[in-house]
Design an enzyme around this catalytic site. Sequence first.
Site: not given
Length: 301
Positions: A137-139
């Site tokens: 999942i994105d930062k």
Amino acid sequence: MNSEIKYIVDEKIVSLRLDRALTLLNSEYSRAYFSNMIKNKEVLVNGKEVSPSYNVKLNDEILCLFKDQESNLEPYEFELDIIYEDEDILVINKPKGLVVHPGGGHENDTLVNALIYNKKKLSTVNGALRVGIVHRIDKDTSGLLLICKNDKAHMNIADQLKDHSMFRDYIALVDGVITKEAGKVIGPIGRDKNNRLKMAIDTVNGKDAVTHFKVIKRYEKYTLIDCSLETGRTHQIRVHMSSIHHPIVGDSLYNGSTTIYDNGQLLHAYKLTFKHPTTNEIMTLEAPLPEYFKEVLEKLN
């Protein structure tokens, strides 16, 4: 310990790309893993360095140097929010701001480094910099991430992701009022030709992507939605919601307008449903909304 393994090309794999041929010679590792090995000069063909796209020839001698998976990873002292753990898997609630694996300016302060610090056993399928990582999942997206602690579990979970039998559900706050109760966004996603940091709808070269959404609550200028992924492309929900003119609040990359929150996208992976790789038990795990997300919703009420 580092180890060397030698392979000889036979008729079955002649003319294949080297990275693809290696996955057939050794199914324990992914094509991306072998591609990284080749780029890192850890693979020699007939004693010479080549590119991942090299087409193998009959009787080519391929020498692979498999390095200790954790040899170059620095431990990162970081307290993990563990939702579930057993001998095969680990599910954590990732906070906003934590990068999943090293790269792009984050070499020693990632989730992978934190897993090393916490002395977790990790799968090796995706290579040295992505030990344990089977999906991301994105930062600035918070929420549930499943980590694999051995290669058998990793391959099983990867198959569930591939055949869409693992379900990932998100909560997002988006700009604008969505009038219909539910919908589906279909749009192939590829790298944005004008900005390499972004992804975009690309009907020519993009990979198929499908996002389902349903309305949880409407506000005066925003809508709280539940999103589920049918596919798992980079930035998928962010790209898809932006493409229908309902970008995620706080998303500086895909939402140019000034909104009620501007410190990362209000997107939270709140639920994972999957089959346990050993027991075959159907598991559903959930993580509550982070406090900053709740505070925004309280302001809107």
